[in-house]
Write a protein that holds these residues in place. Structure first.
Motif, PDB file in Angstrom:
ATOM      1  N   ALA A  17      -6.618 -40.672  17.666  1.00 22.58           N
ATOM      2  CA  ALA A  17      -7.762 -40.661  18.581  1.00 22.58           C
ATOM      3  C   ALA A  17      -9.058 -41.009  17.856  1.00 22.58           C
ATOM      4  CB  ALA A  17      -7.878 -39.297  19.262  1.00 22.58           C
ATOM      5  N   TRP A  18      -9.247 -40.468  16.626  1.00 22.13           N
ATOM      6  CA  TRP A  18     -10.431 -40.835  15.849  1.00 22.13           C
ATOM      7  C   TRP A  18     -10.447 -42.328  15.564  1.00 22.13           C
ATOM      8  CZ3 TRP A  18     -14.776 -38.720  15.745  1.00 22.13           C
ATOM      9  CH2 TRP A  18     -14.993 -37.357  15.538  1.00 22.13           C
ATOM     10  N   SER A  19      -9.292 -42.909  15.277  1.00 23.87           N
ATOM     11  CA  SER A  19      -9.224 -44.349  15.019  1.00 23.87           C
ATOM     12  C   SER A  19      -9.737 -45.124  16.227  1.00 23.87           C
ATOM     13  CB  SER A  19      -7.784 -44.761  14.691  1.00 23.87           C
ATOM     14  OG  SER A  19      -7.334 -44.129  13.512  1.00 23.87           O
ATOM     15  N   ILE A  20      -9.364 -44.682  17.422  1.00 28.87           N
ATOM     16  CA  ILE A  20      -9.832 -45.333  18.650  1.00 28.87           C
ATOM     17  C   ILE A  20     -11.341 -45.169  18.803  1.00 28.87           C
ATOM     18  CG2 ILE A  20      -9.724 -45.256  21.171  1.00 28.87           C
ATOM     19  CD1 ILE A  20      -6.742 -44.410  20.825  1.00 28.87           C
ATOM     20  N   VAL A  21     -11.833 -43.948  18.560  1.00 32.42           N
ATOM     21  CA  VAL A  21     -13.274 -43.687  18.670  1.00 32.42           C
ATOM     22  C   VAL A  21     -14.069 -44.706  17.861  1.00 32.42           C
ATOM     23  CG1 VAL A  21     -15.113 -42.096  17.953  1.00 32.42           C
ATOM     24  CG2 VAL A  21     -13.119 -41.222  19.187  1.00 32.42           C
ATOM     25  N   PHE A  22     -13.700 -44.877  16.603  1.00 37.32           N
ATOM     26  CA  PHE A  22     -14.465 -45.756  15.727  1.00 37.32           C
ATOM     27  C   PHE A  22     -14.226 -47.224  16.056  1.00 37.32           C
ATOM     28  CE2 PHE A  22     -14.100 -41.882  12.983  1.00 37.32           C
ATOM     29  CZ  PHE A  22     -15.461 -41.595  12.943  1.00 37.32           C
ATOM     30  N   ALA A  23     -12.978 -47.607  16.310  1.00 40.44           N
ATOM     31  CA  ALA A  23     -12.672 -49.014  16.549  1.00 40.44           C
ATOM     32  C   ALA A  23     -13.319 -49.531  17.825  1.00 40.44           C
ATOM     33  CB  ALA A  23     -11.160 -49.219  16.606  1.00 40.44           C
ATOM     34  N   ARG A  24     -13.375 -48.717  18.869  1.00 41.97           N
ATOM     35  CA  ARG A  24     -13.945 -49.205  20.130  1.00 41.97           C
ATOM     36  C   ARG A  24     -15.461 -49.328  20.050  1.00 41.97           C
ATOM     37  NH1 ARG A  24     -12.733 -43.813  23.775  1.00 41.97           N
ATOM     38  NH2 ARG A  24     -14.546 -42.593  23.105  1.00 41.97           N
ATOM     39  N   ASN A  25     -16.053 -48.787  18.987  1.00 37.14           N
ATOM     40  CA  ASN A  25     -17.500 -48.903  18.797  1.00 37.14           C
ATOM     41  C   ASN A  25     -17.847 -49.819  17.628  1.00 37.14           C
ATOM     42  OD1 ASN A  25     -19.084 -46.998  20.735  1.00 37.14           O
ATOM     43  ND2 ASN A  25     -17.260 -45.835  20.130  1.00 37.14           N
ATOM     44  N   GLY A  26     -16.922 -50.706  17.267  1.00 41.02           N
ATOM     45  CA  GLY A  26     -17.213 -51.766  16.318  1.00 41.02           C
ATOM     46  C   GLY A  26     -16.978 -51.455  14.863  1.00 41.02           C
ATOM     47  N   PHE A  27     -16.428 -50.281  14.548  1.00 47.30           N
ATOM     48  CA  PHE A  27     -16.159 -49.918  13.164  1.00 47.30           C
ATOM     49  C   PHE A  27     -14.803 -50.482  12.721  1.00 47.30           C
ATOM     50  CE2 PHE A  27     -19.195 -46.896  14.669  1.00 47.30           C
ATOM     51  CZ  PHE A  27     -19.930 -46.463  13.569  1.00 47.30           C
ATOM     52  N   ASN A  28     -14.682 -50.772  11.449  1.00 51.00           N
ATOM     53  CA  ASN A  28     -13.396 -51.148  10.870  1.00 51.00           C
ATOM     54  C   ASN A  28     -12.703 -49.887  10.370  1.00 51.00           C
ATOM     55  OD1 ASN A  28     -13.999 -53.969  11.136  1.00 51.00           O
ATOM     56  ND2 ASN A  28     -15.353 -53.757   9.371  1.00 51.00           N
ATOM     57  N   VAL A  29     -11.433 -49.711  10.734  1.00 48.38           N
ATOM     58  CA  VAL A  29     -10.720 -48.470  10.452  1.00 48.38           C
ATOM     59  C   VAL A  29      -9.493 -48.753   9.597  1.00 48.38           C
ATOM     60  CG1 VAL A  29      -9.493 -46.504  11.452  1.00 48.38           C
ATOM     61  CG2 VAL A  29     -11.486 -47.470  12.636  1.00 48.38           C
ATOM     62  N   LYS A  30      -9.343 -47.966   8.534  1.00 42.49           N
ATOM     63  CA  LYS A  30      -8.108 -47.952   7.758  1.00 42.49           C
ATOM     64  C   LYS A  30      -7.463 -46.589   7.947  1.00 42.49           C
ATOM     65  CE  LYS A  30      -9.344 -51.434   4.301  1.00 42.49           C
ATOM     66  NZ  LYS A  30      -9.565 -51.718   2.848  1.00 42.49           N
ATOM     67  N   LEU A  31      -6.244 -46.597   8.445  1.00 43.84           N
ATOM     68  CA  LEU A  31      -5.528 -45.379   8.801  1.00 43.84           C
ATOM     69  C   LEU A  31      -4.417 -45.123   7.793  1.00 43.84           C
ATOM     70  CD1 LEU A  31      -4.877 -43.082  10.822  1.00 43.84           C
ATOM     71  CD2 LEU A  31      -3.562 -44.757  12.147  1.00 43.84           C
ATOM     72  N   HIS A  32      -4.435 -43.945   7.186  1.00 39.97           N
ATOM     73  CA  HIS A  32      -3.428 -43.596   6.170  1.00 39.97           C
ATOM     74  C   HIS A  32      -2.731 -42.314   6.559  1.00 39.97           C
ATOM     75  CE1 HIS A  32      -1.509 -42.611   2.364  1.00 39.97           C
ATOM     76  NE2 HIS A  32      -2.070 -41.408   2.450  1.00 39.97           N
ATOM     77  N   ASP A  33      -1.438 -42.243   6.216  1.00 43.64           N
ATOM     78  CA  ASP A  33      -0.674 -41.012   6.386  1.00 43.64           C
ATOM     79  C   ASP A  33       0.333 -40.925   5.254  1.00 43.64           C
ATOM     80  OD1 ASP A  33       1.306 -38.985   7.444  1.00 43.64           O
ATOM     81  OD2 ASP A  33      -0.018 -39.100   9.184  1.00 43.64           O
ATOM     82  N   ALA A  34       0.534 -39.719   4.722  1.00 43.45           N
ATOM     83  CA  ALA A  34       1.535 -39.541   3.665  1.00 43.45           C
ATOM     84  C   ALA A  34       2.941 -39.784   4.177  1.00 43.45           C
ATOM     85  CB  ALA A  34       1.424 -38.133   3.081  1.00 43.45           C
ATOM     86  N   SER A  35       3.143 -39.629   5.500  1.00 38.75           N
ATOM     87  CA  SER A  35       4.440 -39.894   6.119  1.00 38.75           C
ATOM     88  C   SER A  35       4.490 -41.330   6.611  1.00 38.75           C
ATOM     89  CB  SER A  35       4.688 -38.938   7.290  1.00 38.75           C
ATOM     90  OG  SER A  35       5.781 -39.370   8.069  1.00 38.75           O
ATOM     91  N   GLN A  36       5.378 -42.117   6.048  1.00 40.66           N
ATOM     92  CA  GLN A  36       5.499 -43.509   6.473  1.00 40.66           C
ATOM     93  C   GLN A  36       6.053 -43.618   7.883  1.00 40.66           C
ATOM     94  OE1 GLN A  36       4.113 -46.006   4.532  1.00 40.66           O
ATOM     95  NE2 GLN A  36       3.423 -44.116   3.563  1.00 40.66           N
ATOM     96  N   ASP A  37       6.889 -42.670   8.295  1.00 42.02           N
ATOM     97  CA  ASP A  37       7.405 -42.679   9.665  1.00 42.02           C
ATOM     98  C   ASP A  37       6.268 -42.469  10.670  1.00 42.02           C
ATOM     99  OD1 ASP A  37       9.989 -43.102   8.810  1.00 42.02           O
ATOM    100  OD2 ASP A  37      10.555 -40.978   8.871  1.00 42.02           O
TER     101      ASP A  37
END
Length: 313
Positions: A17-37
Motif C-alpha cells: 500500500a505504501w508503494s502505491i501511495v508514493f508511486a501514484r504521486n510521482g515518486f520512484n519506488v524500490k520495494l524489497h523483502d527478505a522473502s523472495q516468495d
C-alpha cells in the motif's frame, strides 16, 4: 514535482500500500523483502489494487504508468542506496527492527530519512545506538495507507526538528495527511483513541449490555457517520449552540459520571472466545480475506465521495 526516490522495506499489505501511495504521486519506488516468495507476488497484487483505485476514479494516470514506477529489489543495498526516504514495514519485533536500522544507517545516504511504520514501538527502542539516529522517526500509517491518508509522525528524543519538518513535507507531497506526535507515547495517537473506544465496546459486550452486532451498529450507523468527516472536538463544538464551552456545561457532569463508573476490559479469553464465535457465525474464517477486499472497496467509494471536484477551490 521533482521525483523522489523511496525505498519500501517489506512487501506485505502495508508495504504494498505504501508503494502505491508514493508511486501514484510521482515518486520512484524500490520495494524489497527478505522473502523472495513475498516479493514475487507483490507487483501483481499492487496492480490489482491500482486497478481497483482506477475503477473508482481515484488515480489521475493510467494504471501502467503508476505500477511502472515500482520496481522490486532482491538485495537490501540495491533498494536503499539512492533513497530519499526508507519506509520500513517489517514485523513488530524490536530486535528485528534494531538490526535492520543498523543496516539502513550503514547503507543509505547520510541525509536519507529512515521511517518505521510500527504501530506501537517508539523509535527510541530501536534507533538509540545509531550514528544517524537524528534522521530516524516513526511514520505510523492506517491500514491500508493507500486508502486512509493519516500518517502519525513521532520522533525519538534525538530526532532532529529538520527531520520532522522534511518528513512532514514529503508525506504531504505523497498525498497523505501527516500529524505530529509531540513526544513518544505508547500506541501514538490513533491506537490510543481506537483503544479507548474498543475497550469500552468490549466492556459493554462483556457486561451483556448489547450484542456485538448491535455495538457495531452504534459505531457504523451512529458515531462513525459524523466521524467520517469531522473529529470529536469539532463534533462537540457543533453539538451545542455555544460551542465547546456550552457543550461542557451541558454534558460534562454526565461524562464525569460515566467515567467514574467505567469498567475496563481485561481482555479475558472467555469473553473474546464468545465474541469470536459470534463473529464467525456472521463471517466464516475463510471469508475474512474476501470481506477485507469488500472493506477496501467501500473505503474507495468513500474516498471518491470525499474527493474535491475539479472545479472546487
Amino acid at each position: 514535482m521533482q521525483a523522489k526516490n523511496i525505498a519500501v522495506i517489506g512487501s506485505g499489505r502495508i508495504g504494498r500500500a505504501w508503494s502505491i501511495v508514493f508511486a501514484r504521486n510521482g515518486f520512484n519506488v524500490k520495494l524489497h523483502d527478505a522473502s523472495q516468495d513475498m516479493l514475487a507476488g507483490a507487483l501483481p497484487a499492487i496492480r490489482d489494487s491500482v486497478q481497483d483505485l482506477a475503477s473508482f476514479d481515484l488515480i489521475d494516470e493510467p494504471v501502467d504508468t503508476i505500477v511502472a514506477r515500482i520496481v522490486t529489489c532482491e538485495h537490501l543495498a540495491d533498494g536503499v542506496a539512492d533513497a530519499d526516504l526508507v519506509q520500513e514495514n517489517i514485523a513488530e519485533v524490536v530486535e528485528a527492527k534494531r538490526a535492520l536500522f543498523i543496516e539502513l544507517d550503514r547503507l543509505t545516504r547520510p541525509d536519507a530519512l529512515l521511517a518505521s511504520s510500527t504501530s506501537g514501538l517508539p523509535a527510541s527502542t530501536f534507533t538509540e545506538g545509531l550514528q544517524g539516529r537524528a534522521r530516524c522517526l516513526v511514520a505510523h500509517p492506517v491500514n491500508p495507507p493507500s486508502l486512509v491518508p493519516l500518517v502519525e509522525l513521532c520522533g525519538a528524543p534525538w530526532t532532529s526538528q529538520e527531520t520532522m519538518e522534511r518528513a512532514r513535507a514529503l508525506y504531504e507531497a505523497a498525498g497523505q495527511k501527516p500529524v505530529t506526535v509531540n513526544r513518544e507515547i505508547s500506541g501514538f495517537l490513533l491506537n490510543r483513541l481506537q483503544g479507548a473506544v474498543l475497550d469500552e465496546a468490549l466492556s459493554l459486550y462483556e457486561q451483556g449490555y448489547a450484542s456485538a452486532d448491535d455495538l457495531d451498529t452504534v459505531m457504523r450507523d451512529g458515531l462513525a457517520m459524523r466521524w467520517s468527516f469531522m473529529g470529536p472536538f469539532e463534533t462537540i463544538d457543533l453539538n451545542a449552540p455555544g460551542g465547546v464551552a456550552d457543550y461542557a456545561a451541558r454534558y460534562g457532569g454526565t461524562y464525569r459520571s460515566i467515567a467514574a463508573g467505567r469498567k475496563a476490559f481485561d481482555w479475558s479469553d472467555e469473553t473474546l472466545g464468545k465474541l469470536d464465535a459470534e463473529r464467525r457465525a456472521v463471517l466464516s474464517r475463510d471469508r475474512i480475506e474476501e470481506r477485507s477486499r469488500w472493506r477496501d472497496r467501500r473505503l474507495m467509494a468513500l474516498l471518491a465521495h470525499r474527493r474535491p471536484s475539479k472545479d472546487e477551490d
